[in-house]
Scaffold this motif. Structure first.
Motif, PDB file in Angstrom:
ATOM      1  N   ALA A 241      27.126  26.054  22.673  1.00 14.84           N
ATOM      2  CA  ALA A 241      25.950  26.597  21.998  1.00 14.84           C
ATOM      3  C   ALA A 241      26.105  28.098  21.783  1.00 14.84           C
ATOM      4  CB  ALA A 241      24.694  26.315  22.818  1.00 14.84           C
ATOM      5  N   GLY A 242      25.804  28.542  20.549  1.00 12.45           N
ATOM      6  CA  GLY A 242      25.889  29.949  20.211  1.00 12.45           C
ATOM      7  C   GLY A 242      27.260  30.399  19.764  1.00 12.45           C
ATOM      8  N   LEU A 246      34.219  25.170  15.228  1.00 12.06           N
ATOM      9  CA  LEU A 246      35.664  25.262  15.003  1.00 12.06           C
ATOM     10  C   LEU A 246      36.063  24.850  13.594  1.00 12.06           C
ATOM     11  CD1 LEU A 246      37.044  23.763  18.345  1.00 12.06           C
ATOM     12  CD2 LEU A 246      36.606  26.164  17.774  1.00 12.06           C
ATOM     13  N   VAL A 247      35.170  24.176  12.890  1.00 12.92           N
ATOM     14  CA  VAL A 247      35.484  23.695  11.543  1.00 12.92           C
ATOM     15  C   VAL A 247      34.910  24.603  10.465  1.00 12.92           C
ATOM     16  CG1 VAL A 247      35.240  21.781   9.915  1.00 12.92           C
ATOM     17  CG2 VAL A 247      35.681  21.316  12.337  1.00 12.92           C
ATOM     18  N   CYS A 248      33.594  24.922  10.578  1.00 10.26           N
ATOM     19  CA  CYS A 248      32.945  25.678   9.498  1.00 10.26           C
ATOM     20  C   CYS A 248      32.529  27.082   9.887  1.00 10.26           C
ATOM     21  CB  CYS A 248      31.737  24.901   8.974  1.00 10.26           C
ATOM     22  SG  CYS A 248      30.314  24.947  10.101  1.00 10.26           S
ATOM     23  N   GLY A 249      32.542  27.395  11.170  1.00  5.59           N
ATOM     24  CA  GLY A 249      32.178  28.731  11.618  1.00  5.59           C
ATOM     25  C   GLY A 249      30.706  28.944  11.873  1.00  5.59           C
ATOM     26  N   SER A 250      29.856  27.959  11.558  1.00  9.59           N
ATOM     27  CA  SER A 250      28.421  28.090  11.823  1.00  9.59           C
ATOM     28  C   SER A 250      28.152  28.087  13.323  1.00  9.59           C
ATOM     29  CB  SER A 250      27.659  26.942  11.162  1.00  9.59           C
ATOM     30  OG  SER A 250      27.855  26.949   9.763  1.00  9.59           O
ATOM     31  N   GLU A 255      19.660  21.745  22.042  1.00  5.57           N
ATOM     32  CA  GLU A 255      18.259  21.382  22.237  1.00  5.57           C
ATOM     33  C   GLU A 255      18.208  20.349  23.352  1.00  5.57           C
ATOM     34  OE1 GLU A 255      14.819  18.966  19.714  1.00  5.57           O
ATOM     35  OE2 GLU A 255      16.231  20.262  18.632  1.00  5.57           O
ATOM     36  N   VAL A 256      17.144  20.386  24.128  1.00  3.24           N
ATOM     37  CA  VAL A 256      16.978  19.386  25.176  1.00  3.24           C
ATOM     38  C   VAL A 256      16.291  18.164  24.579  1.00  3.24           C
ATOM     39  CG1 VAL A 256      15.926  18.842  27.402  1.00  3.24           C
ATOM     40  CG2 VAL A 256      16.871  21.127  26.993  1.00  3.24           C
ATOM     41  N   VAL A 257      16.952  17.030  24.659  1.00  2.97           N
ATOM     42  CA  VAL A 257      16.414  15.770  24.141  1.00  2.97           C
ATOM     43  C   VAL A 257      16.483  14.729  25.251  1.00  2.97           C
ATOM     44  CG1 VAL A 257      16.716  13.916  22.455  1.00  2.97           C
ATOM     45  CG2 VAL A 257      17.083  16.293  21.772  1.00  2.97           C
ATOM     46  N   PRO A 266      24.844  22.531  12.688  1.00  2.54           N
ATOM     47  CA  PRO A 266      23.853  22.256  11.643  1.00  2.54           C
ATOM     48  C   PRO A 266      24.472  22.075  10.265  1.00  2.54           C
ATOM     49  CG  PRO A 266      23.808  24.576  12.254  1.00  2.54           C
ATOM     50  CD  PRO A 266      24.718  23.899  13.238  1.00  2.54           C
ATOM     51  N   VAL A 267      25.706  22.518  10.066  1.00  2.00           N
ATOM     52  CA  VAL A 267      26.353  22.361   8.764  1.00  2.00           C
ATOM     53  C   VAL A 267      27.208  21.109   8.724  1.00  2.00           C
ATOM     54  CG1 VAL A 267      28.006  23.386   7.145  1.00  2.00           C
ATOM     55  CG2 VAL A 267      26.325  24.837   8.311  1.00  2.00           C
TER      56      VAL A 267
END
Length: 271
Positions: A241-242, A246-250, A255-257, A266-267
């Motif tokens: 997290a944060g 490794l693929v897109c750089g986003s 989140e706790v689920v 997210p991308v």
């Protein structure tokens, strides 16, 4: 909590150390004294795993079955040669000609008969590491559920064996957002998830660690430092997290689920 590949390794280790041999069983801690008495002096006939449950059959017909669920704190220690004096709260000790096995802190440690084992198996879902697994049973549950696929993959009555790491990683690898409802998941997506779990978890059994990144995303291929984490292995999103994907750089999100930390990109895993 150990994931299913670890339990399958433990089953294989029991067979390697004690298969076909009579063993001595004791409970140095004392909490499993009666169960150990039932197993003491019997031959270890078979050892199997279903999801996160270890099932070790004793006796000529294997009709006394040691059932172990490690839970969060359970741990096995194997050793060769004479067993040393027990250290700590050893729930169960098995000793044989080749060595010993100590079990500490399991969530469950009990002796079952074959009927009780069937009841246990019947409430578990398909295990990607078992040759007799039927992914169609899991699909039927998933396809009619409004629960998120992230929660369904952790439900051991749906899919037995995957834990938080495999859950996060297989969903990333297949580009599936973790909060998509099961009923919205495509049949082809489920087949790809299942097939990927079969491969990833089998790799985990062989390597004794969870590696999920493809060759082009290894530290060597990308020129990046290797991951440093107590769980070991190279992963895409688990506990990242944060950090950049490794693929897109986003930025990888969390989140706790249902009481567990969920990780995704997210991308790469857009809804």
């Amino acid at each position: 909590m150990p994931e299913g590949h670890t339990i399958h390794r433990l089953a294989a280790e029991h067979l390697r150390m004690f298969g076909g041999l009579r063993v001595c069983a004791s409970s140095p801690q004392g909490r499993f004294a009666e169960g150990a008495r039932l197993l003491d002096g019997l031959m270890l006939r078979d050892a199997d795993a279903h999801g996160k449950h270890l099932l070790v059959g004793f006796g000529e017909d294997g009709d006394r079955v040691l059932h172990v669920h490690l839970g969060i704190y359970g741990k096995y220690t194997f050793g060769t040669g004479p067993a040393p004096a027990p250290v700590g709260a050893v729930r169960l000790r098995l000793t044989g000609a080749a060595g010993y096995a100590d079990l500490r802190g399991p969530n469950a440690c009990e002796v079952l008969d074959r009927g009780e084992v069937k009841v246990l198996r019947d409430r578990l879902g398909a295990d990607p590491l078992r040759a007799d697994a039927d992914p169609e049973l899991a699909w039927r549950r998933i396809a009619r559920s409004r629960t998120s696929v992230a929660v369904l993959l952790m439900d051991q009555s749906v899919v037995a064996g995957p834990g938080n790491i495999y859950r996060a990683e297989v969903l990333f690898r297949q580009g599936v957002h973790p909060l998509v409802q099961g009923s919205a998941l495509g049949r082809g997506q489920w087949s790809a998830i299942w097939d990927d779990l079969v491969v990833l978890m089998a790799d985990g059994v062989r390597a004794e660690r969870i590696d999920t990144v493809r060759p082009e995303h290894t530290p060597e291929a990308m020129g990046r430092p290797p991951r440093v984490d107590e769980h070991g292995g190279e992963v895409y999103v688990y506990r990242r997290a944060g950090l950049p994907c490794l693929v897109c750089g986003s930025e990888v999100r969390t989140e706790v689920v249902a009481g567990r930390n969920l990780f995704w990109c997210p991308v790469c895993q857009a809804v």
